[in-house]
Scaffold this motif. Structure first.
Motif, mmCIF file in Angstrom:
data_model
loop_
_atom_site.group_PDB
_atom_site.id
_atom_site.type_symbol
_atom_site.label_atom_id
_atom_site.label_comp_id
_atom_site.label_asym_id
_atom_site.label_seq_id
_atom_site.Cartn_x
_atom_site.Cartn_y
_atom_site.Cartn_z
ATOM 1 N N THR A 43 -45.248 33.663 -43.480
ATOM 2 C CA THR A 43 -45.675 34.918 -42.665
ATOM 3 C C THR A 43 -44.344 35.531 -42.131
ATOM 4 O OG1 THR A 43 -45.739 33.628 -40.562
ATOM 5 C CG2 THR A 43 -47.785 33.607 -41.761
ATOM 6 N N ALA A 44 -44.730 36.881 -42.028
ATOM 7 C CA ALA A 44 -43.619 37.631 -41.457
ATOM 8 C C ALA A 44 -42.887 36.987 -40.249
ATOM 9 C CB ALA A 44 -44.064 38.800 -41.409
ATOM 10 N N ASP A 45 -43.457 36.466 -39.381
ATOM 11 C CA ASP A 45 -43.078 36.103 -38.057
ATOM 12 C C ASP A 45 -42.219 34.978 -38.538
ATOM 13 O OD1 ASP A 45 -42.950 35.784 -35.360
ATOM 14 O OD2 ASP A 45 -44.473 34.204 -35.399
ATOM 15 N N ASN A 46 -42.654 33.983 -39.122
ATOM 16 C CA ASN A 46 -42.022 32.708 -39.537
ATOM 17 C C ASN A 46 -40.563 33.013 -40.246
ATOM 18 O OD1 ASN A 46 -43.813 30.844 -38.342
ATOM 19 N ND2 ASN A 46 -44.800 30.576 -40.273
ATOM 20 N N LEU A 47 -40.758 33.906 -41.198
ATOM 21 C CA LEU A 47 -39.462 34.330 -41.786
ATOM 22 C C LEU A 47 -38.549 34.748 -40.857
ATOM 23 C CD1 LEU A 47 -40.945 35.929 -45.253
ATOM 24 C CD2 LEU A 47 -39.718 33.772 -44.905
ATOM 25 N N ARG A 48 -38.987 35.648 -39.999
ATOM 26 C CA ARG A 48 -37.933 36.280 -38.987
ATOM 27 C C ARG A 48 -37.311 35.313 -38.134
ATOM 28 N NH1 ARG A 48 -41.453 39.244 -36.172
ATOM 29 N NH2 ARG A 48 -41.858 40.584 -37.605
ATOM 30 N N ARG A 49 -38.204 34.343 -37.884
ATOM 31 C CA ARG A 49 -37.700 33.129 -37.044
ATOM 32 C C ARG A 49 -36.808 32.267 -37.877
ATOM 33 N NH1 ARG A 49 -40.935 29.144 -34.621
ATOM 34 N NH2 ARG A 49 -42.635 29.616 -35.919
ATOM 35 N N THR A 50 -36.988 32.195 -39.402
ATOM 36 C CA THR A 50 -35.923 31.568 -40.011
ATOM 37 C C THR A 50 -34.712 32.030 -40.198
ATOM 38 O OG1 THR A 50 -37.985 30.540 -41.171
ATOM 39 C CG2 THR A 50 -36.041 30.053 -42.334
ATOM 40 N N PHE A 51 -34.813 33.434 -40.594
ATOM 41 C CA PHE A 51 -33.641 34.094 -41.341
ATOM 42 C C PHE A 51 -32.918 34.696 -40.003
ATOM 43 C CE2 PHE A 51 -35.850 33.172 -44.934
ATOM 44 C CZ PHE A 51 -34.638 33.178 -45.899
ATOM 45 N N GLY A 52 -33.281 34.994 -38.694
ATOM 46 C CA GLY A 52 -32.767 35.325 -37.567
ATOM 47 C C GLY A 52 -32.017 36.575 -37.707
ATOM 48 N N GLY A 53 -30.496 36.565 -37.949
ATOM 49 C CA GLY A 53 -29.697 37.719 -38.051
ATOM 50 C C GLY A 53 -30.268 38.762 -39.265
ATOM 51 N N SER A 54 -30.300 37.943 -40.420
ATOM 52 C CA SER A 54 -30.840 38.531 -41.548
ATOM 53 C C SER A 54 -32.177 39.023 -41.852
ATOM 54 C CB SER A 54 -30.268 37.906 -42.922
ATOM 55 O OG SER A 54 -30.654 36.662 -42.859
ATOM 56 N N MET A 55 -32.798 39.330 -40.499
ATOM 57 C CA MET A 55 -34.042 39.630 -40.414
ATOM 58 C C MET A 55 -34.542 40.682 -41.035
ATOM 59 S SD MET A 55 -36.137 40.165 -36.755
ATOM 60 C CE MET A 55 -35.277 41.684 -36.647
ATOM 61 N N GLN A 56 -34.015 41.767 -41.172
ATOM 62 C CA GLN A 56 -34.606 42.954 -41.799
ATOM 63 C C GLN A 56 -34.803 42.545 -43.241
ATOM 64 O OE1 GLN A 56 -35.394 45.221 -39.706
ATOM 65 N NE2 GLN A 56 -36.390 46.132 -41.398
ATOM 66 N N ALA A 57 -33.698 42.122 -43.937
ATOM 67 C CA ALA A 57 -33.973 41.745 -45.451
ATOM 68 C C ALA A 57 -35.354 40.970 -45.526
ATOM 69 C CB ALA A 57 -32.620 41.029 -45.865
ATOM 70 N N ALA A 58 -35.265 39.888 -44.657
ATOM 71 C CA ALA A 58 -36.592 39.017 -44.698
ATOM 72 C C ALA A 58 -37.785 39.706 -44.743
ATOM 73 C CB ALA A 58 -36.466 37.908 -43.871
#
Lengths: 262, 288
Positions: A233-248
């Motif tokens: 999910t978007a939320d989990n990906l955001r938490r995983t990729f942190g800094g590179s969130m936008q790309a995720a």
């Protein structure tokens, strides 16, 4: 093996509180992970998240600070015969004087044991494994004269020759051609249908939903793991990729649009 | 002197057998060293042998080749161990570590040798011939020692061929299937130490590394199979050894080591230039 006697949700791999560090840098911290039998699981995370380290820790290739790894309920050292491994293609020198068939034969070495050389039976098996990845016509070619994708398929064929129940693959789709990608997907799907478990380090968020049905999101710590539909999910990906969130997030939007379209 | 004369004459036979034997062993084991990118390791092991030989003689006062070679083996092995420790525990690149260990051991060896020459010991024990090799001084007792060591090294590598191949090609995969890669590495290095000490009498510590690297590099040019590469390297090594011995016997003032290595260089250069599909000329022609 008789199917009825095995419980429905056996965990092929169970990792508890796993911590690994290189010198003073923590590579993995308190990772808890269980992957059920028959899944095609992706380990996804940014660079330096410890994805390859996780595979290596499962295989006992790097010393662990704490934690335990179990393959079908027992430590790896007792369950080697159940595990096949595909290392990163860049980890070996492809100029080595050997043929595709010879590399696939290396998958039979553990079963052969000390001193014994591969014979006709092993040769036949290795050829069959090469055929499964569509490379039996290149069996006698020196490995340096194969394309990158073909080299990757040789590595997959070697793992098939290990005749395992769990396959660990380290970035097998990195930089391969379309033919190789399709050949490997077919093989991995067929393996999963036969109850084998696939655990694959993967870097490409776009293709992950088509290739896999289970994900583990990793960034030194385990962020989330579970069935693709509920975990990717978007939320989990955001938490995983942190800094590179936008790309995720953009990757994820792309995925949602694709799946909305059908 | 022709090849036939060589086998008729007692000294010549010893020399020919010794040099040929050395060529076979160092050629075969050199393949693994080269493929594991450890060509320079042989150089360190060989140079490290010198203080080992000197100390063995100083301690035991024995001229027996077994004692001297044992000293060489212990010193070579110690150098390899130190190298491993430095690379693992100190942030130093491997090539720098090789340089440090090599020169330290060799400096110690030369110091001991000079000291013993002054006392008159070195001449008497023939220690100075270990520097550049003097095949003409080879006696039967030494030849027997060499043959036994060669037999051991070759049978060990034949027995563990499959394991050594996997270790050399893909050490990570080898570890994943449960091979004790650390122990196998130590064993392989020890076998290379054996190859080195076989060559000390005929080629000498200074040039011994070339006998490990040269035949393997030449052989790689002609084949894409490891088995064939090893057989070819053994053949090239033996050919260079015999040629060197032949030339050096015709004039005892020429040390065997340098002429052996020069013969080997001819083989290496020809292989690099003319081998089909990998040779320089072949590549040039295909590009046109």
């Amino acid at each position: 093996m008789s199917a009825p006697s095995t419980p429905l949700s056996v965990n092929a791999l169970e990792v508890h509180d796993l911590t690994v560090s290189y010198r003073d840098k923590v590579a993995l911290q308190d990772v808890d992970l269980a992957i059920p039998e028959g899944k095609r699981a992706a380990i996804i995370g940014p660079n330096g998240a410890g994805k390859s380290t996780l595979l290596k820790a499962v295989l006992g290739l790097v010393p662990t600070v704490a934690g335990s790894v179990h393959i079908y309920g027992k430590p790896y050292a007792q369950q080697r015969h159940l595990v096949g491994y595909v290392p990163q293609r860049s980890s070996v020198d492809w100029d080595f004087p050997t043929t595709a068939l010879d590399v696939v034969l290396m998958g039979t070495y553990r079963r052969l044991g000390w001193f014994r050389r591969p014979g006709e039976a092993e040769r036949a098996l290795a050829l069959q494994c090469l055929a499964q990845v569509g490379m039996d016509d290149l069996a006698d070619r020196q490995i340096g004269r194969l394309s990158g994708g073909q080299q990757q398929r040789v590595f997959l064929a070697r793992a098939l020759a290990q005749d395992a129940r769990i396959y660990l693959l380290d970035e097998p789709f990195a930089g391969v051609d379309a033919v190789t990608e399709q050949a490997m997907l077919d093989v991995l799907r067929a393996l999963a249908q036969r109850g084998k478990t696939i655990i694959c380090v993967h870097h490409d968020l776009d293709s992950a939903p088509q290739y896999f049905d289970w994900v583990a999101l990793l960034n030194v710590r385990l962020i989330a793991s579970g069935p693709l539909a509920t975990t990717f999910t978007a939320d989990n990906l955001r938490r995983t990729f942190g800094g590179s969130m936008q790309a995720a997030i953009e990757h994820f939007r792309h995925f949602e649009e694709e799946s909305a379209r059908g | 002197m022709s090849i036939l004369d060589l086998f008729a004459d007692y000294t010549a036979r010893n020399v020919a057998l010794g040099s040929g034997l050395l060529g076979v062993v160092s050629g075969a084991l050199g393949c693994f060293a080269v493929l594991r990118r450890q060509g320079l390791l042989g150089d360190v092991l060989a140079h490290a042998a010198l203080p080992g030989i000197c100390l063995a003689y100083l301690i035991t006062a024995s001229k027996s080749s077994l004692v001297l070679l044992l000293g060489a083996a212990v010193a070579g092995w110690l150098a390899a161990f130190m190298l491993l420790q430095i690379v693992q525990h100190i942030r130093l690149a491997e090539d720098s570590a090789l340089g440090v260990v090599l020169s330290t051991f060799f400096a110690l060896g030369i110091t001991l040798l000079t000291f013993m020459t002054k006392r008159g010991d070195a001449q008497q024990a023939g220690l100075d011939s270990f520097l550049f090799g003097q095949a003409a001084a080879l006696i039967e007792e030494q030849l027997v020692t060499m043959a036994i060591l060669a037999g051991l090294a070759l049978s060990a590598s034949a027995l563990l061929y499959k394991e050594f191949k996997l270790l050399t090609f893909d050490p990570v995969f080898a570890a994943s299937v449960g091979l004790p890669t650390q122990a196998l590495s130590v064993l392989l290095t020890s076998l290379i130490v054996v190859a080195v000490i076989i060559g000390l009498q005929t080629v000498g510590v200074v040039l011994m590394a070339a006998m490990l690297v040269g035949p393997a590099v030449a052989a790689r040019q002609w084949t894409e199979r490891l088995e064939v590469m090893i057989a070819l390297a053994a053949l090239f090594g033996a050919a260079a050894g015999l040629t060197g011995a032949l030339i050096s016997l015709s004039d005892t003032n020429i040390p065997t080591g340098p002429v052996t290595i020069l013969s080997l260089t001819v083989i290496v250069i020809c292989s690099l230039l003319f081998a089909p599909s990998r040779g320089l000329l072949w590549l040039r022609c295909r590009r046109r």
